[in-house]
Design a protein around this motif. Sequence first.
Motif, mmCIF file in Angstrom:
data_model
loop_
_atom_site.group_PDB
_atom_site.id
_atom_site.type_symbol
_atom_site.label_atom_id
_atom_site.label_comp_id
_atom_site.label_asym_id
_atom_site.label_seq_id
_atom_site.Cartn_x
_atom_site.Cartn_y
_atom_site.Cartn_z
ATOM 1 N N PHE A 564 0.859 -1.179 0.000
ATOM 2 C CA PHE A 564 0.000 0.000 0.000
ATOM 3 C C PHE A 564 0.900 1.236 0.000
ATOM 4 N N HIS A 565 0.756 2.096 -0.995
ATOM 5 C CA HIS A 565 1.668 3.240 -1.071
ATOM 6 C C HIS A 565 1.028 4.416 -1.801
ATOM 7 N N TYR A 566 1.611 5.597 -1.562
ATOM 8 C CA TYR A 566 1.239 6.779 -2.331
ATOM 9 C C TYR A 566 1.751 6.652 -3.760
ATOM 10 N N ARG A 567 1.101 7.361 -4.664
ATOM 11 C CA ARG A 567 1.610 7.425 -6.033
ATOM 12 C C ARG A 567 2.545 8.618 -6.212
ATOM 13 N N HIS A 568 2.167 9.799 -5.681
ATOM 14 C CA HIS A 568 3.043 10.985 -5.791
ATOM 15 C C HIS A 568 2.623 12.008 -4.740
ATOM 16 N N GLU A 569 2.788 11.658 -3.468
ATOM 17 C CA GLU A 569 2.422 12.544 -2.377
ATOM 18 C C GLU A 569 3.407 13.713 -2.324
#
Length: 687
Positions: A564-569
């Motif tokens: 689970f991760h950000y794409r471009h925070e």
Amino acid sequence: MGKKLTAAVALVPAMWPIAQARAQDAALPVEEVQAGSNEEIVVQARNRITNVDVIAGNASVISADQVENGRAANIGDALRFQPGLLAQTATGGEATRFSMRGSGIIRSPFAWGTGIQMLIDGLPMTTAEGSPYEYYEALANNYIEVYRGANAFDYSPTTQGGAINYVPHTGYDSAPLLVRAEAGSFGYNRQQISSGAVRGDFDYYVSGTRFAMDGFRRHSNSRSLRLVADAGYRITPDLKARLYFIYADQDTKMTSALTRAQIEADPRANSSTTGSRKNPDSLLLGTTVDWALGDASSLKLGVAYKRYKVRNINIAVPDYWNIEDIAASLRYDREDTLFGRSSKTEVAVLFSALLPGSHNRKFSTDLSTLRQRVSFKGVDATFLIKNDLELADRLWLTTGLAAIDQTRASHITLPTRDFRDQEYFNLTPRVGARFEAGGGIELFANYSRSVEAPISHALPQLVGGLYTYNADIREQVQDTAEAGARGKLGGFNWSLALYRTWVKDELLNVQVSPAVGSTPAVIIATNAKSPTIHQGIEAAAEGTLWKSGGFALSTQQSLTINDFHYRHEPDFGTADLPGVPRGLYQGALRIDHDSGLFAGVGTEILLNRYAADFANTIWVKPYAILDLRAGWSSKDKSWQLFVDGKNVTDKRYTAFVSPVYNARGVDSAAYFPGMGANITVGITKAF
């Protein structure tokens, strides 16, 4: 098959253990009991909204037998070995934090749950204010259904995590009298007395439980009383009605997050020394009516009312919650033939709403002065249509579309007036395929959309113990692609699923400051500043591996791999979302003898570290814990004894975290310790 068991009700006490064992072994609910001249019971499945075996996606069933042959202190014990699902207790008590496929990052175990639709036999428990955990009873269920992600489409795709459906016992699958007692480490004790019977066209089931525990950590004692009951009546051969009743009274001392250093030095420590959470007089009343129409169709109506209260006391800003809500569902199912192929269609209208009088009042420390009053409103209305069409032999196509309208409102009326009202409307499609490949193997794939609106009390922001202005919070929208397989070989079942979810405006909770003394933790709700990705692998296997000479070896295995991760925070780039393990394995082996003796070993292994802050600067360490279990069951299942040892090596580890925003690498109070070594003994007698 024999005559229906109406006049022959007197046979039920003698034959109940056989019926229960067969129902549990088959992981099926029980609707009707029949008897033949050889006094053999045949168990038939209940009328269900859907069957997990015909879903084009990952879903599973937990039987009562899997729950009842060991410690069942809380619902987390019942939900073990479910890949993709976390049900973690803070202290070994009943307060449980739920997350499925990364939903609810991150809710406190002492708060109402979000992200998963909880149901009692199809009646919605999760509404605009979340889902009260005090209603969930581990020992009153005939079976539990777990629908991961958008595979919960039939129950309305309004949560990210999916749905958990608790289906209680009825008079058809319960003993006329059953008593159970458990006792163990840290002052734990739990008792149950239940009864069920069939009287002609009427049946009933009632279960009363008591729970008490001093708690693993200091100032973590808890207790509860819970009554679960249902009664059914067959009005005509085609028309049935069932009533449901749940009452709960719960008192739990709240615990704080610790630093990693504190857990290593003293995992029983607690920085929160005064706070208490009381749930007095929680009540659920519900009813369902099933009508089998004469043209291969059926109609099902369900209505539920809930009243739940919380009294957070002995803290800096005590508060009283009073929430009432109502939920209703109307489902029409029909089987047809289309182009010479089987077709099954479902149309449903689902509705839930907070009732007037749902509010929160905040007081001065001594409860003498009302400092703030906030009222809440919320409605979830869903119209859905779904079709399962047999395209070719062994190949099924699922199509569906839901229209979802949700409103949320928070009105601060004291000391100032600040009204927040929001409305969300979404269309959520679903398309999937299921292919019976032969040899007991089935392949499935789907694309689905689901949405999740914030709970009503997330609209204002809690600062210094009082609500104040908060920027608009959007609903989160998730699109999921999933593929997998499942299979059966004799008494052995397995499943494997891979999924990827694209999430927009993910709802997140961030711990701003930890609980200290009488001051509770400050946790804010917000949307992610960047789209996020939830993807993972879910694998499970259970059943008999080997039989010989009166011995049988069985296993339960569960593996969850998460990314689970950000794409471009803006601040954190592609950092991991914190709070959910990247890799978790649960496994158990058990050997049974025809005499009724059994022994087993189990383990839970955190395979790699995961982040405890959104900036990914502090981490949860991997761990491995060892469990042991042994016991005996009489041949007719009327007696059951067990000894259950958890974490027998006394490993000091983190069970879950309440993530901070950016720890900058400094060991912070974000960690909740798992229980140390503990042992439970239990006995059950069915009459």
